[in-house]
Motif scaffolding. Sequence first.
Motif, PDB file in Angstrom:
ATOM      1  N   GLN A 112       0.851  -1.180   0.000  1.00 43.23           N
ATOM      2  CA  GLN A 112       0.000   0.000   0.000  1.00 43.23           C
ATOM      3  C   GLN A 112       0.891   1.236   0.000  1.00 43.23           C
ATOM      4  OE1 GLN A 112      -3.203   0.030  -0.368  1.00 43.23           O
ATOM      5  NE2 GLN A 112      -3.383  -2.175  -0.336  1.00 43.23           N
ATOM      6  N   ARG A 113       0.591   2.162  -0.901  1.00 41.75           N
ATOM      7  CA  ARG A 113       1.361   3.395  -0.977  1.00 41.75           C
ATOM      8  C   ARG A 113       0.538   4.539  -0.412  1.00 41.75           C
ATOM      9  NH1 ARG A 113       2.109   5.781  -5.471  1.00 41.75           N
ATOM     10  NH2 ARG A 113       0.464   4.762  -6.608  1.00 41.75           N
ATOM     11  N   GLY A 114       1.236   5.456   0.228  1.00 49.61           N
ATOM     12  CA  GLY A 114       0.590   6.687   0.648  1.00 49.61           C
ATOM     13  C   GLY A 114       0.405   7.584  -0.564  1.00 49.61           C
ATOM     14  N   ALA A 115      -0.450   8.574  -0.442  1.00 52.01           N
ATOM     15  CA  ALA A 115      -0.749   9.464  -1.563  1.00 52.01           C
ATOM     16  C   ALA A 115       0.488  10.197  -2.060  1.00 52.01           C
ATOM     17  CB  ALA A 115      -1.830  10.461  -1.159  1.00 52.01           C
ATOM     18  N   GLN A 116       1.447  10.478  -1.166  1.00 55.45           N
ATOM     19  CA  GLN A 116       2.622  11.264  -1.546  1.00 55.45           C
ATOM     20  C   GLN A 116       3.809  10.405  -1.976  1.00 55.45           C
ATOM     21  OE1 GLN A 116       2.322  14.538  -1.823  1.00 55.45           O
ATOM     22  NE2 GLN A 116       0.211  14.281  -1.161  1.00 55.45           N
ATOM     23  N   GLN A 117       3.713   9.090  -1.838  1.00 55.95           N
ATOM     24  CA  GLN A 117       4.836   8.237  -2.203  1.00 55.95           C
ATOM     25  C   GLN A 117       5.032   8.212  -3.709  1.00 55.95           C
ATOM     26  OE1 GLN A 117       3.968   4.528  -0.134  1.00 55.95           O
ATOM     27  NE2 GLN A 117       6.145   4.356   0.274  1.00 55.95           N
ATOM     28  N   GLU A 118       6.295   8.215  -4.107  1.00 55.04           N
ATOM     29  CA  GLU A 118       6.617   8.172  -5.533  1.00 55.04           C
ATOM     30  C   GLU A 118       6.414   6.758  -6.066  1.00 55.04           C
ATOM     31  OE1 GLU A 118      10.495   8.724  -8.397  1.00 55.04           O
ATOM     32  OE2 GLU A 118      10.451   9.777  -6.492  1.00 55.04           O
ATOM     33  N   ARG A 119       5.891   6.679  -7.276  1.00 58.84           N
ATOM     34  CA  ARG A 119       5.722   5.377  -7.909  1.00 58.84           C
ATOM     35  C   ARG A 119       7.066   4.892  -8.436  1.00 58.84           C
ATOM     36  NH1 ARG A 119       0.205   5.555 -11.471  1.00 58.84           N
ATOM     37  NH2 ARG A 119      -1.148   6.136  -9.776  1.00 58.84           N
ATOM     38  N   VAL A 120       7.351   3.646  -8.202  1.00 59.93           N
ATOM     39  CA  VAL A 120       8.586   3.052  -8.696  1.00 59.93           C
ATOM     40  C   VAL A 120       8.196   1.913  -9.629  1.00 59.93           C
ATOM     41  CG1 VAL A 120      10.709   1.866  -8.054  1.00 59.93           C
ATOM     42  CG2 VAL A 120       9.786   3.661  -6.576  1.00 59.93           C
ATOM     43  N   PHE A 121       8.754   1.937 -10.815  1.00 61.10           N
ATOM     44  CA  PHE A 121       8.449   0.914 -11.801  1.00 61.10           C
ATOM     45  C   PHE A 121       9.717   0.130 -12.110  1.00 61.10           C
ATOM     46  CE2 PHE A 121       5.510   4.404 -12.511  1.00 61.10           C
ATOM     47  CZ  PHE A 121       4.298   3.746 -12.543  1.00 61.10           C
ATOM     48  N   SER A 122       9.538  -1.092 -12.494  1.00 60.05           N
ATOM     49  CA  SER A 122      10.680  -1.882 -12.944  1.00 60.05           C
ATOM     50  C   SER A 122      10.255  -2.659 -14.182  1.00 60.05           C
ATOM     51  CB  SER A 122      11.156  -2.835 -11.849  1.00 60.05           C
ATOM     52  OG  SER A 122      10.168  -3.798 -11.570  1.00 60.05           O
ATOM     53  N   GLU A 123      11.238  -3.152 -14.875  1.00 59.33           N
ATOM     54  CA  GLU A 123      10.978  -3.864 -16.116  1.00 59.33           C
ATOM     55  C   GLU A 123      11.820  -5.130 -16.119  1.00 59.33           C
ATOM     56  OE1 GLU A 123      11.662  -2.430 -20.482  1.00 59.33           O
ATOM     57  OE2 GLU A 123      10.593  -0.859 -19.374  1.00 59.33           O
ATOM     58  N   ASN A 124      11.225  -6.218 -16.542  1.00 60.07           N
ATOM     59  CA  ASN A 124      11.961  -7.474 -16.675  1.00 60.07           C
ATOM     60  C   ASN A 124      11.780  -7.986 -18.088  1.00 60.07           C
ATOM     61  OD1 ASN A 124      12.873  -7.903 -13.921  1.00 60.07           O
ATOM     62  ND2 ASN A 124      10.717  -8.129 -13.430  1.00 60.07           N
ATOM     63  N   HIS A 125      12.842  -8.465 -18.659  1.00 56.73           N
ATOM     64  CA  HIS A 125      12.789  -9.022 -20.009  1.00 56.73           C
ATOM     65  C   HIS A 125      13.151 -10.501 -19.951  1.00 56.73           C
ATOM     66  CE1 HIS A 125      12.493  -5.136 -22.120  1.00 56.73           C
ATOM     67  NE2 HIS A 125      13.164  -4.694 -21.071  1.00 56.73           N
ATOM     68  N   LEU A 126      12.380 -11.299 -20.652  1.00 60.84           N
ATOM     69  CA  LEU A 126      12.649 -12.722 -20.748  1.00 60.84           C
ATOM     70  C   LEU A 126      12.562 -13.099 -22.221  1.00 60.84           C
ATOM     71  CD1 LEU A 126      12.930 -15.622 -19.579  1.00 60.84           C
ATOM     72  CD2 LEU A 126      10.434 -15.659 -19.453  1.00 60.84           C
ATOM     73  N   ARG A 127      13.646 -13.574 -22.754  1.00 67.09           N
ATOM     74  CA  ARG A 127      13.668 -13.970 -24.155  1.00 67.09           C
ATOM     75  C   ARG A 127      13.597 -15.501 -24.214  1.00 67.09           C
ATOM     76  NH1 ARG A 127      14.910 -11.637 -28.948  1.00 67.09           N
ATOM     77  NH2 ARG A 127      15.577  -9.744 -27.930  1.00 67.09           N
ATOM     78  N   LEU A 128      12.567 -15.990 -24.908  1.00 71.76           N
ATOM     79  CA  LEU A 128      12.416 -17.428 -25.058  1.00 71.76           C
ATOM     80  C   LEU A 128      13.287 -17.905 -26.212  1.00 71.76           C
ATOM     81  CD1 LEU A 128       8.528 -17.698 -24.728  1.00 71.76           C
ATOM     82  CD2 LEU A 128      10.262 -17.801 -22.929  1.00 71.76           C
ATOM     83  N   ASP A 129      13.957 -19.028 -26.011  1.00 68.62           N
ATOM     84  CA  ASP A 129      14.791 -19.537 -27.099  1.00 68.62           C
ATOM     85  C   ASP A 129      13.916 -20.135 -28.198  1.00 68.62           C
ATOM     86  OD1 ASP A 129      14.124 -22.222 -26.433  1.00 68.62           O
ATOM     87  OD2 ASP A 129      15.817 -22.397 -25.077  1.00 68.62           O
TER      88      ASP A 129
END
Length: 195
Positions: A106-123
């Motif tokens: 749960q984030r407070g209204a003032q908390q900054e959003r943090v995003f991440s990205e994951n890449h998975l390459r299928l052979d």
Amino acid sequence: RQRGFDFDKPGLMRLAWVDLPGHRSRLIWSFHHIVLDGWSLPLVMGEAFQTYGALANGVHPQFPQPGSYEDFIAYLEKTDKGDALQFWKLYLAGFEAATPLPNKKQRGAQQERVFSENHLRLDDTLTARLQQFAREQHVTLNTVIQAAWGVLLARYSGEKDVVFGTTVSGRPAELAHVEQIVGLFINTQPLRLQI
């Protein structure tokens, strides 16, 4: 990217020319997704390159009139919304609450959003196996991936009835020249899986 776009001011796209070392340059074209969908992007790029080619040859570029986004809006306004409303009411009947995502703090209204990205390459081997499985089931590979996502959501959330968003093309075939109109035609729709 950090500047974003202000909907109260004109200009939902930007062009930036960047000079790089070694006599290289890059043109960076940023636009808000509300302006273009994935189908429209090559249409605009194609017209830009055709215009450049024509002007470089001293010719005034000419393009056929493909129709406008206003034609699409007029089409939507004529459609019967009662049928669609009835469909979605039946489709989502009994679904109570949003599917909880695992480990979502749960984030407070003032908390900054943090995003991440994951890449998975299928052979190639695994990709071929998935494509073969999809053919055997008489479904698309996209359907297999969506089913896998639904099962994963069900397992992580502990819910047997999950809903998540999926993006579909919203270009109606009955609208003349719709394949040449530039604009946002995608639809994000709920996909419900009962495990």
